[in-house]
Write an enzyme that holds these catalytic residues in place. Structure first.
Site, mmCIF file in Angstrom:
data_model
loop_
_atom_site.group_PDB
_atom_site.id
_atom_site.type_symbol
_atom_site.label_atom_id
_atom_site.label_comp_id
_atom_site.label_asym_id
_atom_site.label_seq_id
_atom_site.Cartn_x
_atom_site.Cartn_y
_atom_site.Cartn_z
ATOM 1 N N ARG A 281 1.741 -9.651 -14.705
ATOM 2 C CA ARG A 281 0.472 -10.088 -15.298
ATOM 3 C C ARG A 281 0.696 -11.041 -16.479
ATOM 4 O O ARG A 281 -0.142 -11.917 -16.730
ATOM 5 C CB ARG A 281 -0.345 -8.874 -15.732
ATOM 6 C CG ARG A 281 -0.992 -8.169 -14.552
ATOM 7 C CD ARG A 281 -1.794 -6.961 -14.956
ATOM 8 N NE ARG A 281 -2.593 -6.462 -13.856
ATOM 9 C CZ ARG A 281 -3.188 -5.283 -13.833
ATOM 10 N NH1 ARG A 281 -3.068 -4.471 -14.871
ATOM 11 N NH2 ARG A 281 -3.896 -4.900 -12.785
ATOM 12 N N LYS B 294 -7.203 7.339 -1.037
ATOM 13 C CA LYS B 294 -8.545 7.880 -0.826
ATOM 14 C C LYS B 294 -9.466 6.894 -0.125
ATOM 15 O O LYS B 294 -9.618 5.748 -0.553
ATOM 16 C CB LYS B 294 -9.168 8.278 -2.165
ATOM 17 C CG LYS B 294 -8.445 9.416 -2.873
ATOM 18 C CD LYS B 294 -9.149 9.773 -4.175
ATOM 19 C CE LYS B 294 -8.482 10.940 -4.872
ATOM 20 N NZ LYS B 294 -9.176 11.299 -6.130
ATOM 21 N N GLY C 5 -3.140 -2.828 -7.432
ATOM 22 C CA GLY C 5 -1.910 -2.596 -8.175
ATOM 23 C C GLY C 5 -0.758 -2.082 -7.336
ATOM 24 O O GLY C 5 0.374 -2.568 -7.438
ATOM 25 N N GLY D 266 -9.450 -3.228 -8.977
ATOM 26 C CA GLY D 266 -10.855 -2.834 -8.940
ATOM 27 C C GLY D 266 -11.806 -4.001 -8.870
ATOM 28 O O GLY D 266 -12.811 -3.966 -8.153
#
Length: 391
Positions: free
Chosen positions: A36, A196, A347, A370
């Site tokens: 990053r 998930k 990520g 996200g």
């Protein structure tokens, strides 16, 4: 999406506050992965070349107030090494001492503010924090795609108070996702993994009508397999999601979802667990799925290599452990060898790419997990909307 760019700003001799995403992992007080930081450098360097006095703001982790363990000082050291310019670490985020540090810094230096989350009002877009940040600069550049889905003081609040534009990283991120959402070249394939299904449910719903195929692996596939009536053993399943997932599978786009043909199961969740390959529809009791199997790797890989557009988010298994890395490595190899337009986000997916040395072999590696998912869910991002008023 029509956003103001760096070219729209007059920056020569002016103080420019850049909201970067320098939220990187630290180990032993040093930066463990500088992806990053490297991604943020082009915007900082472009502003410096144009004579700007650059002030950088970023968060790091989730501190509970001021905590030296979450200081950006190690990040500043790595930023200086990579950029080849001096970095002055400010004593805080806002206030008179911070303003004095900026005034005293050499023109060629970049000033790095302390962790924005040291200010409790940052994540609440507190007006005082936003005003304090805005007072440190003349113009604002938003370049933190990873936080664009959050309405924080250091992105939305400052953009409401200073002339603002998107940085090069943010501009590139938006262009990449626009290409996938608006007019993707076909066949368009989405690969989803991770633990998930609840984290990806809205992405599945929003993208399913527009994709040609959706390949699903990782822990999330077991909720889908159970919804399809198959045996999943002791694998991770979100029972509360089974009903909704079944409606998706039985719906008009359900036939586009491709589930694993075979699974690598283990007798326990451990790096050295006994493991074997079983049919994807019949995981034995007392076993848990920790990776997709070789047949699935071949099938998924063949689909990816034939695609003209590919988006991948989420590993295929517990890639941190060599015994359960083969599925993720196979997908990474297929994405890397594809001649199509390939985007990897999230990520864990990016970490897997970097671990496997494949991050330079895809068309675009997204810096935000996200935020990318929320764009693909069809949501408006507050950090992007705040810039649109300046276009």
């Amino acid at each position: 999406m029509n956003l103001p760019t760096l070219d729209a700003l007059e920056v020569d001799g002016r103080r420019v506050l850049v909201r970067s995403d320098l939220n990187v992992p630290l180990e032993g007080g040093a930066v463990a992965d500088d992806f990053r930081i490297r991604a943020s450098l082009p915007t900082i360097e472009a502003l410096r070349r144009r004579g700007a006095r650059v002030v950088v703001a970023s968060h790091l982790g989730r501190p509970k107030g001021t905590d030296p363990a979450f200081s950006l000082a190690p990040v500043g050291e790595r930023l200086a090494e990579l950029g080849g310019f001096p970095v002055v670490q400010a004593p805080g985020v806002i206030g008179a001492d911070v303003a004095a540090a900026i005034d005293a810094a050499p023109d060629e230096a970049v000033v790095l503010l302390e962790n924005t989350r040291f200010e409790p009002g940052e994540s609440k877009n507190d007006p005082e924090v936003a005003a304090g940040l805005a007072s440190l600069a003349d113009v604002f550049v938003s370049d933190a795609f990873g936080t664009a889905h959050r309405a924080h003081a250091s992105n939305v609040g400052v953009a409401e108070r200073l002339p603002s534009a998107a940085g090069l990283l943010l501009e590139g991120e938006i262009a990449a996702f626009d290409r996938l959402l608006r007019d993707p070249e076909r066949p368009y394939v989405v690969v989803l993994g991770g633990a998930k299904v609840s984290d990806k449910l809205e992405v599945i719903k929003n993208l399913l009508p527009s994709v040609d195929l959706m390949l699903v692996g990782g822990g999330m596939c077991f909720t889908l397999l159970k919804a399809g009536g198959y045996r999943v053993g002791d694998s991770l399943v979100e029972d509360s999601m089974v009903g909704e997932v079944k409606r998706i599978l039985d719906g008009p786009g359900g036939s586009k979802i491709v589930l694993p043909d075979d699974i690598v199961v283990a007798d326990r969740f451990s790096s050295d667990a006994d493991h074997r390959v079983v049919p994807g529809t019949a995981s034995p009791d007392g076993t848990m799925g920790l990776d997709i199997g070789p047949e699935t790797v071949g099938r998924f890989g063949g689909v990816i290599e034939e695609a003209e557009s590919v988006f991948w988010n989420g590993p295929m298994g517990v890639f941190e452990w060599p015994a359960f890395r083969h599925g993720t490595a196979g997908i990474a190899a297929a994405v890397a060898s594809s001649d199509g337009y390939t985007v990897v986000g999230g990520g864990d997916s990016v970490a897997a790419l970097r671990l496997l040395g494949r991050d330079d072999e895809v068309a675009f590696v997204s810096s935000g997990g996200g935020a990318g998912l929320e764009i693909l869910e069809g949501k408006d991002l507050p950090g992007i909307a705040a810039l649109e008023r300046w276009s």
